[in-house]
Enzyme design. Structure first.
Site, PDB file in Angstrom:
ATOM      1  N   ARG A 166       0.833  -1.213   0.000  1.00 48.72           N
ATOM      2  CA  ARG A 166       0.000   0.000   0.000  1.00 48.72           C
ATOM      3  C   ARG A 166       0.865   1.260   0.000  1.00 48.72           C
ATOM      4  NH1 ARG A 166      -2.709  -3.846  -0.654  1.00 48.72           N
ATOM      5  NH2 ARG A 166      -4.542  -4.514   0.532  1.00 48.72           N
ATOM      6  N   SER A 239     -10.674   0.143   3.750  1.00 43.65           N
ATOM      7  CA  SER A 239      -9.873  -0.119   4.960  1.00 43.65           C
ATOM      8  C   SER A 239      -9.310   1.191   5.468  1.00 43.65           C
ATOM      9  CB  SER A 239      -8.713  -1.058   4.641  1.00 43.65           C
ATOM     10  OG  SER A 239      -9.196  -2.226   4.057  1.00 43.65           O
ATOM     11  N   GLU A 335      -4.632   4.527   6.392  1.00 45.62           N
ATOM     12  CA  GLU A 335      -4.416   4.320   4.945  1.00 45.62           C
ATOM     13  C   GLU A 335      -4.879   5.506   4.079  1.00 45.62           C
ATOM     14  OE1 GLU A 335      -4.985   0.296   3.116  1.00 45.62           O
ATOM     15  OE2 GLU A 335      -6.318   1.398   1.788  1.00 45.62           O
TER      16      GLU A 335
HETATM   17  P1  FAD Z   1      -8.539   9.601  -4.508  1.00 49.10           P
HETATM   18  O1  FAD Z   1      -9.135   9.176  -3.231  1.00 49.10           O
HETATM   19  O2  FAD Z   1      -9.235  10.643  -5.294  1.00 49.10           O
HETATM   20  O3  FAD Z   1      -7.045  10.081  -4.244  1.00 49.10           O
HETATM   21  C1  FAD Z   1      -6.179   9.305  -3.458  1.00 49.10           C
HETATM   22  C2  FAD Z   1      -4.798   9.971  -3.443  1.00 49.10           C
HETATM   23  O4  FAD Z   1      -4.224   9.904  -4.755  1.00 49.10           O
HETATM   24  C3  FAD Z   1      -4.832  11.453  -3.089  1.00 49.10           C
HETATM   25  O5  FAD Z   1      -3.671  11.743  -2.353  1.00 49.10           O
HETATM   26  C4  FAD Z   1      -4.816  12.161  -4.436  1.00 49.10           C
HETATM   27  O6  FAD Z   1      -4.234  13.459  -4.343  1.00 49.10           O
HETATM   28  C5  FAD Z   1      -3.930  11.220  -5.259  1.00 49.10           C
HETATM   29  N1  FAD Z   1      -4.256  11.179  -6.693  1.00 49.10           N
HETATM   30  C6  FAD Z   1      -5.451  10.849  -7.255  1.00 49.10           C
HETATM   31  N2  FAD Z   1      -5.338  10.836  -8.593  1.00 49.10           N
HETATM   32  C7  FAD Z   1      -4.056  11.190  -8.892  1.00 49.10           C
HETATM   33  C8  FAD Z   1      -3.329  11.349 -10.117  1.00 49.10           C
HETATM   34  N3  FAD Z   1      -3.884  11.160 -11.321  1.00 49.10           N
HETATM   35  N4  FAD Z   1      -2.024  11.722 -10.039  1.00 49.10           N
HETATM   36  C9  FAD Z   1      -1.433  11.936  -8.845  1.00 49.10           C
HETATM   37  N5  FAD Z   1      -2.066  11.781  -7.653  1.00 49.10           N
HETATM   38  C10 FAD Z   1      -3.365  11.411  -7.677  1.00 49.10           C
HETATM   39  N6  FAD Z   1      -7.760   0.125  -1.965  1.00 49.10           N
HETATM   40  C11 FAD Z   1      -7.008  -0.976  -2.186  1.00 49.10           C
HETATM   41  O7  FAD Z   1      -5.792  -0.873  -2.359  1.00 49.10           O
HETATM   42  N7  FAD Z   1      -7.574  -2.223  -2.224  1.00 49.10           N
HETATM   43  C12 FAD Z   1      -8.901  -2.418  -2.053  1.00 49.10           C
HETATM   44  O8  FAD Z   1      -9.357  -3.556  -2.107  1.00 49.10           O
HETATM   45  C13 FAD Z   1      -9.722  -1.287  -1.794  1.00 49.10           C
HETATM   46  N8  FAD Z   1     -11.038  -1.437  -1.567  1.00 49.10           N
HETATM   47  C14 FAD Z   1     -11.812  -0.341  -1.296  1.00 49.10           C
HETATM   48  C15 FAD Z   1     -13.176  -0.520  -1.032  1.00 49.10           C
HETATM   49  C16 FAD Z   1     -13.984   0.567  -0.752  1.00 49.10           C
HETATM   50  C17 FAD Z   1     -15.455   0.360  -0.476  1.00 49.10           C
HETATM   51  C18 FAD Z   1     -13.433   1.873  -0.746  1.00 49.10           C
HETATM   52  C19 FAD Z   1     -14.297   3.079  -0.492  1.00 49.10           C
HETATM   53  C20 FAD Z   1     -12.073   2.073  -0.989  1.00 49.10           C
HETATM   54  C21 FAD Z   1     -11.251   0.963  -1.257  1.00 49.10           C
HETATM   55  N9  FAD Z   1      -9.864   1.103  -1.507  1.00 49.10           N
HETATM   56  C22 FAD Z   1      -9.098  -0.001  -1.767  1.00 49.10           C
HETATM   57  C23 FAD Z   1      -9.243   2.422  -1.461  1.00 49.10           C
HETATM   58  C24 FAD Z   1      -9.351   3.223  -2.802  1.00 49.10           C
HETATM   59  O9  FAD Z   1     -10.418   2.758  -3.566  1.00 49.10           O
HETATM   60  C25 FAD Z   1      -8.077   3.120  -3.638  1.00 49.10           C
HETATM   61  O10 FAD Z   1      -6.967   3.602  -2.917  1.00 49.10           O
HETATM   62  C26 FAD Z   1      -8.177   3.891  -4.950  1.00 49.10           C
HETATM   63  O11 FAD Z   1      -7.052   3.668  -5.756  1.00 49.10           O
HETATM   64  C27 FAD Z   1      -8.334   5.413  -4.750  1.00 49.10           C
HETATM   65  O12 FAD Z   1      -8.622   5.982  -6.021  1.00 49.10           O
HETATM   66  P2  FAD Z   1      -9.311   7.389  -6.160  1.00 49.10           P
HETATM   67  O13 FAD Z   1      -9.327   7.739  -7.616  1.00 49.10           O
HETATM   68  O14 FAD Z   1     -10.609   7.397  -5.477  1.00 49.10           O
HETATM   69  O15 FAD Z   1      -8.250   8.317  -5.418  1.00 49.10           O
HETATM   70  P1  NAP Z   2     -10.067 -10.987   4.700  1.00 52.91           P
HETATM   71  O1  NAP Z   2     -10.234 -11.921   3.567  1.00 52.91           O
HETATM   72  O2  NAP Z   2     -11.056 -10.968   5.821  1.00 52.91           O
HETATM   73  O3  NAP Z   2      -8.618 -11.163   5.325  1.00 52.91           O
HETATM   74  C1  NAP Z   2      -8.198 -10.343   6.429  1.00 52.91           C
HETATM   75  C2  NAP Z   2      -6.781  -9.894   6.173  1.00 52.91           C
HETATM   76  O4  NAP Z   2      -5.936 -11.031   6.162  1.00 52.91           O
HETATM   77  C3  NAP Z   2      -6.662  -9.212   4.841  1.00 52.91           C
HETATM   78  O5  NAP Z   2      -6.490  -7.850   5.095  1.00 52.91           O
HETATM   79  C4  NAP Z   2      -5.485  -9.865   4.139  1.00 52.91           C
HETATM   80  O6  NAP Z   2      -4.363  -9.006   3.964  1.00 52.91           O
HETATM   81  C5  NAP Z   2      -5.047 -10.983   5.063  1.00 52.91           C
HETATM   82  N1  NAP Z   2      -5.090 -12.273   4.336  1.00 52.91           N
HETATM   83  C6  NAP Z   2      -6.178 -13.075   4.158  1.00 52.91           C
HETATM   84  N2  NAP Z   2      -5.812 -14.199   3.487  1.00 52.91           N
HETATM   85  C7  NAP Z   2      -4.484 -14.085   3.237  1.00 52.91           C
HETATM   86  C8  NAP Z   2      -3.534 -14.910   2.564  1.00 52.91           C
HETATM   87  N3  NAP Z   2      -3.873 -16.087   2.028  1.00 52.91           N
HETATM   88  N4  NAP Z   2      -2.272 -14.463   2.471  1.00 52.91           N
HETATM   89  C9  NAP Z   2      -1.903 -13.281   3.004  1.00 52.91           C
HETATM   90  N5  NAP Z   2      -2.751 -12.439   3.647  1.00 52.91           N
HETATM   91  C10 NAP Z   2      -4.023 -12.851   3.766  1.00 52.91           C
HETATM   92  O7  NAP Z   2      -9.948  -9.481   4.121  1.00 52.91           O
HETATM   93  P2  NAP Z   2     -11.075  -8.482   3.645  1.00 52.91           P
HETATM   94  O8  NAP Z   2     -11.090  -7.336   4.567  1.00 52.91           O
HETATM   95  O9  NAP Z   2     -12.335  -9.210   3.311  1.00 52.91           O
HETATM   96  O10 NAP Z   2     -10.433  -7.955   2.275  1.00 52.91           O
HETATM   97  C11 NAP Z   2     -10.223  -8.840   1.194  1.00 52.91           C
HETATM   98  C12 NAP Z   2      -9.144  -8.264   0.304  1.00 52.91           C
HETATM   99  O11 NAP Z   2      -9.575  -7.006  -0.228  1.00 52.91           O
HETATM  100  C13 NAP Z   2      -7.840  -7.992   1.052  1.00 52.91           C
HETATM  101  O12 NAP Z   2      -6.769  -8.267   0.197  1.00 52.91           O
HETATM  102  C14 NAP Z   2      -7.913  -6.516   1.363  1.00 52.91           C
HETATM  103  O13 NAP Z   2      -6.629  -5.907   1.418  1.00 52.91           O
HETATM  104  C15 NAP Z   2      -8.698  -5.968   0.182  1.00 52.91           C
HETATM  105  N6  NAP Z   2      -9.470  -4.790   0.588  1.00 52.91           N
HETATM  106  C16 NAP Z   2      -8.795  -3.631   0.721  1.00 52.91           C
HETATM  107  C17 NAP Z   2      -9.466  -2.471   1.080  1.00 52.91           C
HETATM  108  C18 NAP Z   2      -8.740  -1.158   1.177  1.00 52.91           C
HETATM  109  O14 NAP Z   2      -9.397  -0.131   1.288  1.00 52.91           O
HETATM  110  N7  NAP Z   2      -7.425  -1.157   1.135  1.00 52.91           N
HETATM  111  C19 NAP Z   2     -10.839  -2.516   1.342  1.00 52.91           C
HETATM  112  C20 NAP Z   2     -11.488  -3.742   1.238  1.00 52.91           C
HETATM  113  C21 NAP Z   2     -10.797  -4.880   0.850  1.00 52.91           C
HETATM  114  P3  NAP Z   2      -4.176  -7.977   2.742  1.00 52.91           P
HETATM  115  O15 NAP Z   2      -5.054  -6.823   3.076  1.00 52.91           O
HETATM  116  O16 NAP Z   2      -2.731  -7.679   2.822  1.00 52.91           O
HETATM  117  O17 NAP Z   2      -4.556  -8.667   1.477  1.00 52.91           O
END
Ligand code: FAD
Ligand code: NAP
Length: 339
Positions: A166, A239, A335
């Site tokens: 991340r 998250s 995050e």
């Molecule tokens: P924004 O929120 O608009 O911006 C995020 C940051 O990036 C800010 O600092 C902004 O200034 C910068 N930015 C945006 N666009 C640009 C650009 N073109 N150039 C330079 N900087 C820029 N994230 C995960 O990694 N995994 C997930 O599974 C995941 N699941 C999610 C589920 C939900 C329900 C929600 C609400 C969020 C989730 N996220 C997840 C977080 C988020 O969706 C991601 O981080 C996504 O990439 C953010 O994109 P955005 O366009 O909305 O960015």
């Molecule tokens: P989950 O399946 O309940 O698992 C809980 C955590 O355990 C996850 O965060 C994941 O880490 C870790 N995990 C589970 N299985 C694993 C494996 N086989 N090897 C290594 N790590 C493992 O998680 P969840 O909340 O439902 O999310 C599912 C996936 O979507 C995850 O990868 C999560 O990161 C992603 N997600 C991200 C966001 C966001 O905003 N960043 C939001 C929703 C979901 P990791 O997170 O490192 O994968």
């Protein structure tokens, strides 16, 4: 001049927490020229420029004294195809999930585990988005960014992005790089990553033994729809905390106290703890203070029940961080990007 600059615009529709703060100025970029115009405008008015995409990883705690530029550039093209692998380039303003679906419709494999992540293509490299064992670094072919310090275009290779968990160079050099387009190397043959238990279980439950990338995408979409609140109905930024990486010694200490601790060994010898498990164990799941709360089904997701301010969410996050540090000796890192 094609850029439409508006004053005092509510950002409520532009952040997935649904927090009602105002941008001093607001514009949307539909082309590289718009981006350059916005930079010139912000310089001429001595106002900072804040670039946003879908606003799904933001925590806005105040009115933004800046020109907020929402990336809305569109376009997807195949830039290389050797019959086995393709390189696909998408403009920063393309919505991520529809882009993933487009690649799957073309028969390109590689992004299926990243289905249903909100936001834009341009923001994806910021935190090296990841889910279900895949991160964009695994399929990353390069990106084009504008150096806001010099106005020059710069191509970034995989190595130059410093992608981590991340994390990326762009997250650290805040405000310098404006990502214009991103390229991904995808495959015409499938190499599925099915390590995460829930994905295997969902496919097995559907009687699928030979899964296709589209099956995996559908399975992940269905899991995510069940577990995660839809920002259109309940404000959230996914998250709220990163999963902490801790030493084996601390993980062993915690495992002795809590035999059901969720911990995954990392290649560098550290242990990744599930932040959601720690927060749940500490009793925060479903907690609500005013309109700021911890989601009932997923303790890692902080939510806005309607009228929470960014400060309400940040205060709740700090209470959780203090409690987790006291109980487990683990520091949780936020995050989303706070402004
Ligand atoms: P924004 O929120 O608009 O911006 C995020 C940051 O990036 C800010 O600092 C902004 O200034 C910068 N930015 C945006 N666009 C640009 C650009 N073109 N150039 C330079 N900087 C820029 N994230 C995960 O990694 N995994 C997930 O599974 C995941 N699941 C999610 C589920 C939900 C329900 C929600 C609400 C969020 C989730 N996220 C997840 C977080 C988020 O969706 C991601 O981080 C996504 O990439 C953010 O994109 P955005 O366009 O909305 O960015
Ligand atoms: P989950 O399946 O309940 O698992 C809980 C955590 O355990 C996850 O965060 C994941 O880490 C870790 N995990 C589970 N299985 C694993 C494996 N086989 N090897 C290594 N790590 C493992 O998680 P969840 O909340 O439902 O999310 C599912 C996936 O979507 C995850 O990868 C999560 O990161 C992603 N997600 C991200 C966001 C966001 O905003 N960043 C939001 C929703 C979901 P990791 O997170 O490192 O994968």
């Amino acid at each position: 001049m094609t850029l439409q600059v508006l004053s005092q615009v509510s950002l409520k529709p532009f952040n997935s927490f649904g927090i009602d703060v105002r941008a001093q100025l607001f514009a949307e970029a539909h082309s590289d020229d718009d981006v350059r115009e916005a930079l010139a405008y912000s310089a001429a008015h001595a106002l900072p420029l804040l670039v946003i995409g879908g606003g799904s990883n933001l925590l806005l705690t105040q009115d933004i004294p800046a020109l907020v530029l929402r990336m809305a550039t569109q376009g997807i093209r195949v830039v290389h195809d050797d019959g086995t692998q393709v390189v696909v380039e998408a403009q920063a303003g393309e919505a991520w999930h529809p882009f993933v679906l487009w690649t799957l419709e073309q028969g390109f494999c590689g992004l299926e585990n990243l289905s249903l992540i909100p936001g834009t293509v341009g923001a994806a490299p910021m935190q090296n988005i990841g889910a279900y064992g895949v991160e964009i670094k695994d399929v990353f072919a390069g990106l084009t960014a504008l150096d806001r310090h010099t106005g020059e275009l710069r191509e970034f290779s995989l190595e130059e992005c410093n992608f981590g968990y991340r994390d990326s160079l762009f997250k650290h050099e805040t405000g310098r790089w404006l990502i214009l387009r991103v390229r991904f190397t995808l495959s015409r043959t499938s190499h599925l990553k099915l390590d995460y238990g829930p994905v295997q279980q969902r496919l097995a439950g559907q009687g699928i033994t030979e899964a296709t990338p589209r099956d995996v995408s559908r399975a992940i979409c269905s899991i995510r729809r069940e577990k995660l609140p839809d920002p259109a109905e309940l404000g959230n930024a996914g998250s709220f905390f990163k999963n902490p990486l801790v030493s084996q010694v601390l993980a062993a200490e915690l495992q002795a106290l809590y035999p059901d601790l969720v911990a995954y060994p990392q290649p560098d010898g550290q242990m990744k703890l599930a932040a959601g498990w720690l927060i749940d164990k500490a009793g925060w799941k479903g907690f609500r203070d005013g309109d700021a709360g911890v989601h009932k089904l997923q303790a890692l997701v902080l939510v806005n029940y309607g009228g929470a301010t960014g400060h309400d969410i940040a205060n709740l996050a700090q209470r959780i961080q203090r409690d987790i540090a006291e109980r487990f000796k683990v520091d949780l890192e936020m995050e989303p990007n706070q402004y």
